[in-house]
Design a protein around this motif. Structure first.
Motif, PDB file in Angstrom:
ATOM      1  N   LEU A 137       1.963  17.243 -10.141  1.00  6.01           N
ATOM      2  CA  LEU A 137       1.015  16.246 -10.643  1.00  6.01           C
ATOM      3  C   LEU A 137       1.739  15.137 -11.408  1.00  6.01           C
ATOM      4  N   ALA A 138       2.758  15.506 -12.137  1.00  8.95           N
ATOM      5  CA  ALA A 138       3.527  14.496 -12.866  1.00  8.95           C
ATOM      6  C   ALA A 138       4.206  13.535 -11.902  1.00  8.95           C
ATOM      7  N   VAL A 139       4.657  14.042 -10.753  1.00 14.24           N
ATOM      8  CA  VAL A 139       5.279  13.170  -9.750  1.00 14.24           C
ATOM      9  C   VAL A 139       4.239  12.206  -9.180  1.00 14.24           C
ATOM     10  N   GLU A 140       3.028  12.727  -8.906  1.00 14.15           N
ATOM     11  CA  GLU A 140       1.979  11.854  -8.381  1.00 14.15           C
ATOM     12  C   GLU A 140       1.627  10.759  -9.389  1.00 14.15           C
ATOM     13  N   ARG A 141       1.507  11.128 -10.656  1.00 13.90           N
ATOM     14  CA  ARG A 141       1.202  10.116 -11.684  1.00 13.90           C
ATOM     15  C   ARG A 141       2.313   9.087 -11.775  1.00 13.90           C
ATOM     16  N   ALA A 142       3.553   9.539 -11.660  1.00 14.45           N
ATOM     17  CA  ALA A 142       4.685   8.614 -11.741  1.00 14.45           C
ATOM     18  C   ALA A 142       4.696   7.665 -10.552  1.00 14.45           C
ATOM     19  N   ARG A 143       4.335   8.187  -9.374  1.00 13.91           N
ATOM     20  CA  ARG A 143       4.278   7.310  -8.198  1.00 13.91           C
ATOM     21  C   ARG A 143       3.157   6.278  -8.335  1.00 13.91           C
ATOM     22  N   ALA A 144       2.018   6.719  -8.854  1.00 14.27           N
ATOM     23  CA  ALA A 144       0.911   5.770  -9.059  1.00 14.27           C
ATOM     24  C   ALA A 144       1.292   4.705 -10.077  1.00 14.27           C
ATOM     25  N   ASN A 145       1.947   5.111 -11.122  1.00  8.72           N
ATOM     26  CA  ASN A 145       2.384   4.161 -12.152  1.00  8.72           C
ATOM     27  C   ASN A 145       3.400   3.182 -11.584  1.00  8.72           C
ATOM     28  N   LEU A 146       4.277   3.696 -10.696  1.00  6.32           N
ATOM     29  CA  LEU A 146       5.260   2.817 -10.057  1.00  6.32           C
ATOM     30  C   LEU A 146       4.549   1.783  -9.182  1.00  6.32           C
ATOM     31  N   SER A 147       3.541   2.218  -8.435  1.00  9.16           N
ATOM     32  CA  SER A 147       2.804   1.274  -7.579  1.00  9.16           C
ATOM     33  C   SER A 147       2.109   0.211  -8.431  1.00  9.16           C
ATOM     34  N   ARG A 148       1.525   0.641  -9.543  1.00 11.70           N
ATOM     35  CA  ARG A 148       0.861  -0.311 -10.440  1.00 11.70           C
ATOM     36  C   ARG A 148       1.864  -1.315 -11.003  1.00 11.70           C
ATOM     37  N   SER A 149       3.042  -0.842 -11.354  1.00 15.89           N
ATOM     38  CA  SER A 149       4.061  -1.728 -11.908  1.00 15.89           C
ATOM     39  C   SER A 149       4.542  -2.723 -10.866  1.00 15.89           C
ATOM     40  N   GLU A 150       4.674  -2.252  -9.625  1.00 16.07           N
ATOM     41  CA  GLU A 150       5.088  -3.163  -8.555  1.00 16.07           C
ATOM     42  C   GLU A 150       4.021  -4.258  -8.342  1.00 16.07           C
ATOM     43  N   LEU A 151       2.741  -3.833  -8.387  1.00 17.23           N
ATOM     44  CA  LEU A 151       1.667  -4.809  -8.212  1.00 17.23           C
ATOM     45  C   LEU A 151       1.644  -5.811  -9.365  1.00 17.23           C
ATOM     46  N   ASP A 152       1.816  -5.299 -10.574  1.00 18.57           N
ATOM     47  CA  ASP A 152       1.839  -6.201 -11.734  1.00 18.57           C
ATOM     48  C   ASP A 152       2.968  -7.210 -11.615  1.00 18.57           C
ATOM     49  N   LEU A 153       4.110  -6.753 -11.147  1.00 27.16           N
ATOM     50  CA  LEU A 153       5.246  -7.673 -11.005  1.00 27.16           C
ATOM     51  C   LEU A 153       4.942  -8.738  -9.960  1.00 27.16           C
ATOM     52  N   GLN A 154       4.358  -8.337  -8.844  1.00 30.04           N
ATOM     53  CA  GLN A 154       4.032  -9.311  -7.808  1.00 30.04           C
ATOM     54  C   GLN A 154       3.001 -10.322  -8.317  1.00 30.04           C
ATOM     55  N   THR A 155       2.022  -9.850  -9.109  1.00 30.46           N
ATOM     56  CA  THR A 155       1.005 -10.758  -9.663  1.00 30.46           C
ATOM     57  C   THR A 155       1.640 -11.772 -10.606  1.00 30.46           C
ATOM     58  N   VAL A 156       2.521 -11.323 -11.462  1.00 29.87           N
ATOM     59  CA  VAL A 156       3.171 -12.232 -12.412  1.00 29.87           C
ATOM     60  C   VAL A 156       4.047 -13.228 -11.658  1.00 29.87           C
ATOM     61  N   LYS A 157       4.750 -12.753 -10.608  1.00 30.85           N
ATOM     62  CA  LYS A 157       5.583 -13.670  -9.818  1.00 30.85           C
ATOM     63  C   LYS A 157       4.726 -14.753  -9.161  1.00 30.85           C
ATOM     64  N   ALA A 158       3.549 -14.358  -8.658  1.00 35.71           N
ATOM     65  CA  ALA A 158       2.669 -15.345  -8.019  1.00 35.71           C
ATOM     66  C   ALA A 158       2.183 -16.371  -9.032  1.00 35.71           C
ATOM     67  N   ARG A 159       1.793 -15.924 -10.195  1.00 39.13           N
ATOM     68  CA  ARG A 159       1.358 -16.854 -11.238  1.00 39.13           C
ATOM     69  C   ARG A 159       2.498 -17.768 -11.674  1.00 39.13           C
ATOM     70  N   ALA A 160       3.709 -17.206 -11.736  1.00 34.38           N
ATOM     71  CA  ALA A 160       4.862 -18.024 -12.113  1.00 34.38           C
ATOM     72  C   ALA A 160       5.122 -19.107 -11.081  1.00 34.38           C
ATOM     73  N   ASP A 161       4.969 -18.775  -9.816  1.00 37.47           N
ATOM     74  CA  ASP A 161       5.186 -19.776  -8.760  1.00 37.47           C
ATOM     75  C   ASP A 161       4.151 -20.903  -8.852  1.00 37.47           C
ATOM     76  N   ILE A 162       2.893 -20.504  -9.122  1.00 32.37           N
ATOM     77  CA  ILE A 162       1.848 -21.523  -9.245  1.00 32.37           C
ATOM     78  C   ILE A 162       2.124 -22.420 -10.461  1.00 32.37           C
ATOM     79  N   GLY A 163       2.492 -21.830 -11.549  1.00 29.55           N
ATOM     80  CA  GLY A 163       2.784 -22.607 -12.751  1.00 29.55           C
ATOM     81  C   GLY A 163       3.953 -23.547 -12.541  1.00 29.55           C
ATOM     82  N   ARG A 164       5.000 -23.086 -11.811  1.00 23.77           N
ATOM     83  CA  ARG A 164       6.156 -23.950 -11.544  1.00 23.77           C
ATOM     84  C   ARG A 164       5.750 -25.150 -10.679  1.00 23.77           C
TER      85      ARG A 164
END
Length: 386
Positions: A111-138
């Protein structure tokens, strides 16, 4: 009593006594005087041994106790309930490297591995969202201020670094969860014997708590004390890869003598303060006979008291003289033409039953083993054969 009876009582004994004295006198006068026979001195009876000259390999004997070359305390890295235990996980059980000792319940760690994988996916999505906002702002900044560098806040620089850090943390957390899951299965680190254990099915064990002790079966050691003067006759490795002097390890059991081959692996680098002896480590391979090609002999178990014969350097051109033949002042008595000759010798080394002589004897002499009181050059000797 009549006169006749009285005379018989007195006269008869006197007559017998007179006859006896007369007979003895005649025998003494007629006896032959014994002829004196002189026995010539044939020499002092001695035991001898013939000695020879040749190359002699030194054999240094010592004793010691067999001990483990490797010993490991098994301490789990994760906590949990034990769900499986290997049948051999008992004192005296054997394991090959990589075989499972016991396993801890995995559900919490899965279960800890599953939670870690979900957290990793969320972090990847957050990074992609911030990158998209950064591109728009630039893009917006370049349209309004084409000749100026954008403000870090406009291009979401702090948020981008935070998202990247969160992603790295999520990846590390997943890796940690996967490691914890792997650590629920505890295996043998090398070919080993279980010396002690404290784990059973259903038991809850905590990380950092010792549950078993293992000792290696590929190699055992005997620590042998030796006089300091014996060290220069032996090859003691000073660096990894060097080969030490060979050794023969002997164990007596049920009236039989069993032997193993070994070699010196190192010096302990210290002198025993009680006996003033140096200590060497002698290694023996496969003491428990686990190799399929091993000889049929008992185990060289830990704690066995053994005799170790170390094979030292070879001395060229020495004469091996029995210790019984050595006399005070490093002298030897030899028998030449049935006469005693006292010869001084130069002793190279004294061993348990023999003395090695480098000069004074040429080889082939008959040395006298029997002690003689008042021995002197020229004394006549003889042996049982003479």
């Amino acid at each position: 009593m009549s006169n006749k009876g009285l005379m018989m009582k007195i006269g008869l004994p006197l007559l017998i006594l007179a006859i006896g004295i007369g007979g003895m006198t005649v025998m003494v006068k007629k006896r032959r005087v014994p002829v004196k026979k002189v026995t010539p001195f044939r020499g002092v009876l001695v035991e001898t041994a013939r000695v020879t000259r040749g190359d002699y390999r030194l054999r240094i004997e010592a004793t010691g106790t067999v001990q483990a070359r490797r010993q490991t305390d098994i301490v789990p890295q994760v906590s949990g309930k034990v769900v499986s235990v290997a049948p051999n996980l008992v004192a005296g059980g054997f394991f090959r490297q990589g075989e499972e000792l016991f396993a801890i319940e995995t559900i919490d760690f899965e279960l800890a591995v599953e939670r870690a994988r979900a957290n990793l996916s969320r972090s990847e999505l957050d990074l992609q969202t911030v990158k998209a906002r950064a591109d728009i702002g630039r893009e917006e900044w370049q349209r309004l201020h084409p000749d100026e560098e954008p403000n870090p806040l406009v291009v979401y620089a702090p948020q981008l670094k935070s998202a990247e850090a969160a992603l790295l943390s999520a990846r590390a957390a997943l890796r940690q969860a996967e490691l914890d899951l792997q650590r629920t299965r505890v295996t043998a680190p090398y070919n080993c014997l279980v010396r002690s254990e404290n784990v059973d099915l259903g038991q809850y064990i905590r990380s950092g708590t010792k549950v078993a002790t293992l000792v290696g079966t590929d190699e055992a050691e005997i620590i042998v004390p030796l006089p300091l003067g014996d060290l220069h006759w032996l090859q003691v490795p000073r660096s990894p890869g060097e080969q030490g002097s060979p050794a023969i390890v002997s164990l007596r059991s049920d009236g039989q003598r069993w032997q193993w081959s070994g070699h010196i692996v190192r010096s302990l680098g210290e002198v025993d303060p009680r006996g003033r002896m140096a200590r060497l480590a002698v290694s023996v391979a496969d003491p428990y006979g686990r190799n399929p090609r091993a000889e049929n002999r008992p185990e060289l178990a830990l704690g066995s008291f053994v005799t170790v014969q170390l094979q030292g350097d070879t001395l060229p051109g020495v004469v091996e003289v029995p210790r019984r033949a050595m006399r005070e002042g490093d002298r030897v008595w030899i028998m030449e033409d049935r006469k005693l000759r006292i010869v001084p010798v130069k002793v190279v080394r004294r061993e348990k039953n023999t003395v090695l002589v480098s000069s004074g004897l040429q080889g082939g002499e008959q040395v006298v083993l029997t002690p003689i009181s008042g021995a002197a050059d020229g004394l006549l000797l003889r042996t049982a054969e003479n």
